[in-house]
Design a protein around this motif. Structure first.
Motif, short mmCIF file in Angstrom:
data_model
loop_
_atom_site.label_atom_id
_atom_site.label_comp_id
_atom_site.label_asym_id
_atom_site.label_seq_id
_atom_site.Cartn_x
_atom_site.Cartn_y
_atom_site.Cartn_z
N ASN A 160 38.59 23.11 9.20
CA ASN A 160 39.74 22.37 9.71
C ASN A 160 41.04 23.12 9.40
N TYR A 161 41.14 23.71 8.23
CA TYR A 161 42.33 24.47 7.85
C TYR A 161 42.48 25.70 8.77
N ARG A 162 41.38 26.42 9.00
CA ARG A 162 41.44 27.61 9.85
C ARG A 162 41.87 27.25 11.27
N GLN A 163 41.37 26.13 11.77
CA GLN A 163 41.72 25.72 13.13
C GLN A 163 43.21 25.38 13.25
N LYS A 164 43.75 24.73 12.23
CA LYS A 164 45.18 24.42 12.24
C LYS A 164 46.02 25.70 12.23
N ILE A 165 45.63 26.65 11.40
CA ILE A 165 46.36 27.92 11.33
C ILE A 165 46.27 28.64 12.66
N ALA A 166 45.07 28.64 13.27
CA ALA A 166 44.88 29.33 14.55
C ALA A 166 45.75 28.71 15.65
N LYS A 167 45.99 27.40 15.56
CA LYS A 167 46.79 26.70 16.57
C LYS A 167 48.29 26.77 16.26
N GLY A 168 48.63 27.41 15.13
CA GLY A 168 50.04 27.54 14.77
C GLY A 168 50.63 26.29 14.14
N ILE A 169 49.77 25.41 13.68
CA ILE A 169 50.24 24.18 13.03
C ILE A 169 50.65 24.48 11.59
N ALA A 170 51.81 24.03 11.20
CA ALA A 170 52.28 24.25 9.83
C ALA A 170 51.42 23.44 8.86
N VAL A 171 50.93 24.11 7.84
CA VAL A 171 50.07 23.46 6.86
C VAL A 171 50.67 23.66 5.48
N ASP A 172 50.87 22.59 4.76
CA ASP A 172 51.40 22.68 3.40
C ASP A 172 50.40 23.39 2.49
#
Length: 532
Positions: A300-312
């Motif tokens: 889930n973390y990798r997918q957010k990063i791949a989509k350019g979503i800012a992750v704390d």
């Protein structure tokens, strides 16, 4: 001049035509003429025997070992039923010794320092168990991997044995103990009318059930757990140190392979169930859940990063793991069962026997367990509770020292291994660090053949970290060593408050049977009753 018209040149003889000139005449020619099929077989056999002997002597070099090897099989026949006295004699013969069985040359490291050197030499050796292990556990199992491939697994597994994680597994373990303690009483009182029966097989079933609940929770039915417990004996037999190097139908390795395939199938089904439940947001109840949840969080973390979503940063998993397949998960959990099943079965058998034979020790365990529960013997397991039982911990550690479940750990030399300045183990040889001698060193553990839990409280036993090889050392040390000790503490502590038991001592009770691990020769005949 008379001419011998019957003379024919040997070179013109069709029987000789295919031979080099040097072979067609003289002594070699006579040998060829006299070489029939029987002679060829005998000659070939003698040459192979000579090669086998030469190879053994060459590999043996300067270390202790038999002067010669029984052709081809070595000491296989005497090793089918290994004797503890023979192991002790081998350890006493020198810090390095050897045997050769079938095609496998085995170097035995007996002293503490030699054993530690093997454990801490990943550049030269890797765990191998036995030849059949690759076939049963599968060759791409994580325990057989090196370097980054091994780390890829291990970095996700370390977190499954933290204090917080271990507390999560306690309810499942206690559930199994409640069930089996009632079974102990039924076996003794209802099925055998209060007469002693060997409990070692029952302890094996108990520890298998505890392991399965800890590793895969309730994804496996009680019937499947019983099937695994019953058949695991076949896997143990197939993975003994000395066995046929190939799987032959209707041998121990054959039946062990069938049992191993069954276990892997069951664990693969459990992995699929765990993935579905963890994706749906279920709670972690077992080791498999914890590992799968870490994989899902990482993905889930990798997918957010791949989509350019800012992750704390707080949302980033401590370890980024790949998604392991159901079968990869099954193979890994199988190694946990392999590492724990026989070892904890051995330890639990000795624990119950030693406590029955030393009532003063059992009384102190009872007293401590009641005190830490404030007099409520029904209080459930917790990490706080288990961590505040120093005497029970001492009893468990002394049991593991006095009767270490694992007495040797086979490794294989990936390349020529300079074990000492004067001896190099050849590539492909089995190099076996021994655990027993370090744990029975009289200079470190005074009166090593005497069971004395007090040495872990008022003595210096805890300081002898270099000798404490019960769980190995180095990069392949046992991940579950804290879990194993707490599990045994919980078991014997709970049993002390809810059960009474008597040991039927026989002339063979203190003799040691070697079957992958070690057990009392008489399989520990006991009688259990409820403690009111």
């Amino acid at each position: 001049m008379t001419v011998n018209g019957s003379f024919a040149s040997p070179i013109a003889d069709a029987d000789y035509a295919g031979l080099p000139v040097a072979v067609r005449a003289g002594v070699l020619g006579q040998l060829y003429n006299g070489l029939d099929g029987y002679s060829l077989v005998i000659t070939t056999f003698l040459l192979l025997v000579a090669y086998d002997q030469f190879n053994y002597i060459w590999n043996k070099g300067s270390i202790v070992g038999p002067t010669w090897k029984m052709p081809f099989i070595g000491p296989f026949l005497s090793s089918v039923y290994p004797k503890m006295d023979e192991y002790k004699a081998k350890w006493a013969s020198g810090e390095l010794s050897c045997v050769s069985v079938f095609h496998k040359f085995v170097v035995i490291a007996s002293s503490r320092d030699m054993a530690r050197k093997v454990f801490n030499s990943p550049a030269f050796v890797k765990p191998c168990v036995v030849d059949a292990a690759h076939k049963l556990l599968r060759p791409n199992n994580w325990v057989f991997l090196d370097g980054r491939a091994h780390v890829d697994y291990r970095k996700g597994l370390n977190g499954l044995f933290t204090r917080q994680a271990l507390e999560t597994y306690l309810p499942g373990q206690e559930e199994v103990y409640d069930k089996y303690f009632d079974k102990f009483v039924d076996i003794s009182q209802k099925e055998n009318n209060g007469n002693p029966v060997p409990f070692m097989p029952v302890f094996r079933e108990l520890m298998c059930a505890v392991s399965c609940r800890t590793f895969v929770g309730h994804y496996m039915s009680d019937a499947a757990v019983k099937k695994v417990a019953d058949d695991y004996y076949k896997i143990t037999a197939a993975l003994e140190l000395v066995n046929f190097p190939i799987i032959i139908p209707f041998t121990r390795t054959y039946y062990g392979k069938k049992a191993a395939d069954m276990v892997l199938d069951e664990f693969s089904i459990c992995a699929a169930k765990s993935k579905a439940r963890m994706k749906a947001g279920g709670d972690i109840t077992c080791i498999m859940d914890g590992w799968v949840k870490s994989m899902i969080d990482s993905e889930n973390y990798r997918q957010k990063i791949a989509k350019g979503i800012a992750v704390d940063d707080s949302e980033k998993p401590a370890m980024l793991l790949r998604i392991f397949s159901d079968f990869e998960i099954a193979m890994t959990v199988f190694t946990f069962l392999f590492a724990s099943q026989d070892a904890t079965s051995s330890a639990s058998t000795w624990l119950f026997q030693l406590m029955a034979d030393r009532p003063e020790v059992l009384d102190r365990v009872r007293e401590e367990n009641l005190a830490v529960r404030n007099g409520d013997r029904h209080q459930k397991f917790s990490m706080d509770l288990l961590e505040n039982m120093p005497y029970t911990r001492a009893v468990v550690k002394e049991t593991l020292r006095y009767r270490p479940p694992v007495i040797m750990v086979p490794y294989i030399a990936k390349k020529s291994f300079p074990v000492t300045d004067t001896y190099t183990a050849p590539k492909g040889s089995m190099v076996v660090p021994s655990v027993w001698p370090a744990l029975h060193d009289p200079e470190v553990y005074p009166k090593p053949d005497y069971f004395d839990p007090e040495r872990w409280i008022s003595g210096d036993a805890d300081k002898a970290v270099k000798n404490w090889l019960v769980f190995g050392t180095g990069p392949h040390y046992c991940l579950g060593q804290t879990y194993a000790q707490l599990n045994l503490m919980g078991m014997i502590g709970k049993a002390s408050m809810h059960l009474d038991w008597k040991h039927h001592i026989t002339p063979r009770s203190e003799d040691i049977k070697v079957f992958a691990t070690i057990f009392p020769m008489d399989d520990c005949p006991l009688v259990f009753s409820k403690r009111e």
